[in-house]
Structures are given as structure tokens and as C-alpha cells.
Design a protein around this motif. Structure first.
Motif, mmCIF file in Angstrom:
data_model
loop_
_atom_site.group_PDB
_atom_site.id
_atom_site.type_symbol
_atom_site.label_atom_id
_atom_site.label_comp_id
_atom_site.label_asym_id
_atom_site.label_seq_id
_atom_site.Cartn_x
_atom_site.Cartn_y
_atom_site.Cartn_z
ATOM 1 N N UNK A 126 0.449 -1.034 -0.179
ATOM 2 C CA UNK A 126 -0.237 -0.155 0.055
ATOM 3 C C UNK A 126 1.135 1.597 -0.071
ATOM 4 N N UNK A 127 2.503 1.033 -0.075
ATOM 5 C CA UNK A 127 3.195 2.498 0.511
ATOM 6 C C UNK A 127 3.746 2.628 -0.892
ATOM 7 N N UNK A 128 3.579 4.405 -1.305
ATOM 8 C CA UNK A 128 3.731 4.986 -2.767
ATOM 9 C C UNK A 128 4.662 5.656 -2.258
ATOM 10 N N UNK A 129 5.545 6.643 -3.000
ATOM 11 C CA UNK A 129 6.281 7.697 -2.843
ATOM 12 C C UNK A 129 5.805 9.322 -3.750
ATOM 13 N N UNK A 130 5.968 9.947 -3.887
ATOM 14 C CA UNK A 130 5.899 10.924 -5.075
ATOM 15 C C UNK A 130 6.891 12.018 -5.209
ATOM 16 N N UNK A 131 7.337 11.285 -6.700
ATOM 17 C CA UNK A 131 8.333 12.169 -7.177
ATOM 18 C C UNK A 131 8.471 12.858 -7.411
ATOM 19 N N UNK A 132 9.791 14.198 -7.589
ATOM 20 C CA UNK A 132 9.305 15.110 -7.649
ATOM 21 C C UNK A 132 10.294 15.740 -8.936
#
Length: 369
Positions: free
Chosen positions: A334-340
Motif C-alpha cells: 500500500x506504500x508509494x512515494x511521490x517523486x518531484x
């Protein structure tokens, strides 16, 4: 909230400390300027990326921007002090190391670029550069992340970042404000980048900033902002196809946003523009997630209602969490990251940052010959 009396009392107590700290920094800079404290200049060009204030101005994303754009033209080495790492001295990044060995930002950069560049950490940047050149004599460009105040290395080019929402001319010295050194430290910068600008920034707003900073004619002023990219899994065992598309989420879906960065509000604002419900758990910058923190996050996630539930964090937090032995197995999928991604705002007079860097490095190299 603090009462008016408490604020006045804090100001009375902190103001003398601020002046004492300013005095120490001013004397230190004068000693460097007079040659009493020695600077080492290397034949290999050194580009310094830093700021005047503590807190997040986007040093690492801008360092990554520079690396990504110059990768095919130079053999790049990135050197940092490795803030909050569990090691000391010189450490060269290798696949077996983690954020505990290198610090969040260097580990993030190494994971992203791998063997394409050299990454190391060392409190003494002179020592770090010497050791990296011993290991790889082919390095022909150093990028020093967060080293604007580390004046023992004389850079070929200095890039100073400042947050649009808190310009250094409107700030005060620590501990009264957030400045590491007085505002006139901006005069050492070849390039000043105003970061985290509104995407719809008007020319009149840019002119206001330009007048406030009052740079010299030879100094370049640029404006940048962030662009959020597609979500990615934090853990390698999770299929990238499982990453949700934020545009497709509905009001029946829920997001638990977890951050340990200087300012979480822009990310929260971004996520809340979509239909899914968003809850935020925010920790201090560079937070080291404990077993208790992760138990709390697990309970928070399990208590959330929603047809589909996701945990979204920053890339900086992701590099801390992937090596955390206490992270619950049941939450990994369920774990995701938001790249910038850094994007420079372009006006009629603006130049490309990479062209400026390449030109200035080439000119200064010619002057040394």
C-alpha cells in the motif's frame, strides 16, 4: 498557540543570541576573505549548491537536476556531509550501504543514478574531494550538496537557493530567524535560484523579488518550481502497476500522507486537489522512524475507511523507510512515494541553468590556464 507575552519574551531572549551568532559568522567570513582561513582550489571544477537559511529550499532536487542534465557531458561526483548518518568520516557509496550509512539525500541520489556517478559523504569536503579523486581520477566535475557555508573548498561556481515564501532579505539570523549567515552572504553566489515559486508567477512578482534581492549585474537570477510526477512503489517487490493514478481515485478512496520533511504543506495541498480523502501524519525534517511511529502509522491506516486505501510519502522519506527493519510487511503493497521534478520558469530574459553552469565553468577554467 503562544501568547503575545510569550512571543515578546522569546524575542527578548533570542535577539542577543542572534547577534552573537551573527558576529561569529561575520568574523569567520572575514577571516576567509582575508586569507587567514585557507581555501583549497582544485583543478577539477567544483559546483556548490546551498542556501543561507536552514530548512528545505530544494537543494537535493536541484542537485539532481544538475546531475541529470550534465550526466552525459561530465564524469560527475556528488559529495555531501551526510546529515544525520550513523557513520563518520569519509564513506563512498556502494550498493551494500543504506541511508543510515550515507544520510537521506546522498543515498537518494545514489539510488537514482547508481554507477553513472560517484557519490560520497565526508564532513571535511577537502578530504572528501581528495579521496574521491584517488579512487576515481577520471572525475571532472564535483557537485557539493549543501556546502555554501563550507568555505574551505573554493568553488568554481556557487549556486544559492532561496525559498520564494521566505526570502533571506526578510529573514533574521538564527536562533531568532532561520539564516545561517547574514543576507550579504548572497554576494558570493554566481547564480541565485528562487525555488518553490507559484507555477503561475506573474512578471510583476518576479520583479518584486528581483528588486528585493538587489543582485549585482554579474549574478544570474532564476526562478524554479516543482512538478509532481507519477506515484511509484516504495518497496521493490511491489509491481509498479499497482501504483494508483491520482486522477482516477474517487471520494470513496483514502490516502494517508506520511512525511518527515521541512515543509509538508505543498504536498498536502497537491494531494487534496484530487477526490480521495487525505489524512496527514507529519514528523520533523529528517525524522528517523521508530518502531512506535510505525505501529502508530499501521493503526492509523487500518482505522481509515475507504474502498481503496494508500499510504503516500516523499522520495526523501521513502529512502529512510525501505531500510527500516520495523516497517510492517502488511503495509508494503500500500506504500508509494511521490517523486518531484524541478522545473524552471521561463521568461523572455531567462537563461538555461545548465548553459550558465557550462559557460561559467569553461570561462573560469580558461582564466586559470
Amino acid at each position: 498557540m503562544a501568547s503575545k507575552f510569550q512571543k515578546v519574551l522569546a524575542k527578548v531572549i533570542l535577539t542577543p543570541c542572534s547577534y552573537i551568532y551573527k558576529g561569529i559568522v561575520v568574523v569567520r567570513n572575514l577571516m576567509f576573505n582575508a586569507g587567514l582561513l585557507k581555501q583549497r582550489e582544485f583543478d577539477v571544477p567544483v559546483v556548490v549548491v546551498g542556501n543561507l537559511a536552514v530548512g528545505g529550499t530544494g537543494k537535493t532536487p536541484h542537485t539532481e537536476y544538475i546531475v541529470s542534465r550534465l550526466l552525459t557531458h561530465y564524469k560527475i561526483a556528488v559529495l555531501s556531509r551526510g546529515y544525520k548518518r550513523k557513520t563518520s568520516g569519509f564513506v563512498q557509496a556502494t550498493p551494500s550501504l543504506s541511508s543510515y550509512d550515507l544520510g537521506d539525500e546522498p543515498y537518494q541520489i545514489y539510488r537514482k543514478y547508481g554507477s553513472s556517478i560517484d557519490v560520497a559523504v565526508c564532513e571535511k569536503r577537502v578530504v572528501g574531494i581528495e579521496k574521491m579523486l584517488e579512487i576515481n581520477p577520471e572525475i571532472n566535475l564535483f557537485v557539493l550538496d549543501d556546502a555554501y557555508q563550507h568555505r574551505y573548498v573554493k568553488p568554481r561556481l556557487s549556486i544559492l537557493l532561496t525559498d520564494y515564501r521566505k526570502l533571506p532579505c526578510d529573514d533574521k539570523m538564527l536562533p531568532l530567524g532561520t539564516l545561517r549567515e547574514p543576507f550579504d552572504g548572497i554576494n558570493r553566489a554566481d547564480i541565485v535560484v528562487v525555488t518553490k515559486c507559484p507555477t503561475d508567477m506573474k512578471p510583476i512578482d518576479r520583479n518584486v523579488v528581483r528588486k528585493k534581492l538587489a543582485l549585482e549585474k554579474w549574478q544570474k537570477l532564476l526562478f524554479s518550481t516543482y512538478k509532481y510526477k507519477d506515484l511509484l512503489p516504495v518497496f521493490s517487490g511491489v509491481d509498479v502497476m499497482r501504483a494508483p493514478n491520482l486522477n482516477w481515485l474517487s471520494a470513496e478512496d483514502s490516502i494517508l500522507m506520511i512525511t518527515g520533511i521541512a515543509n509538508h504543506k505543498p504536498m498536502a495541498k497537491y494531494l487534496r486537489q484530487f477526490q480521495a480523502r487525505v489524512q496527514v501524519v507529519h514528523f520533523t525534517d529528517h525524522h528517523d522512524y521508530s518502531r512506535e511511529d510505525l505501529v502508530f502509522i499501521k493503526k492509523k491506516f487500518e482505522a481509515m475507511k475507504g474502498k481503496n486505501k494508500y499510504i503516500i510519502t516523499t522520495e526523501k522519506d521513502a529512502v529512510r523507510l525501505i531500510n527500516n527493519a520495523y516497517f510492517p510487511h502488511s503495509l508494503r503493497e500500500h506504500m508509494f512515494y511521490l517523486p518531484i521534478e524541478v522545473v524552471f520558469l521561463q521568461g523572455e530574459e531567462d537563461e538555461d541553468l545548465i548553459n550558465i553552469i557550462a559557460t561559467k565553468i569553461a570561462k573560469k577554467k580558461e582564466n586559470l590556464m
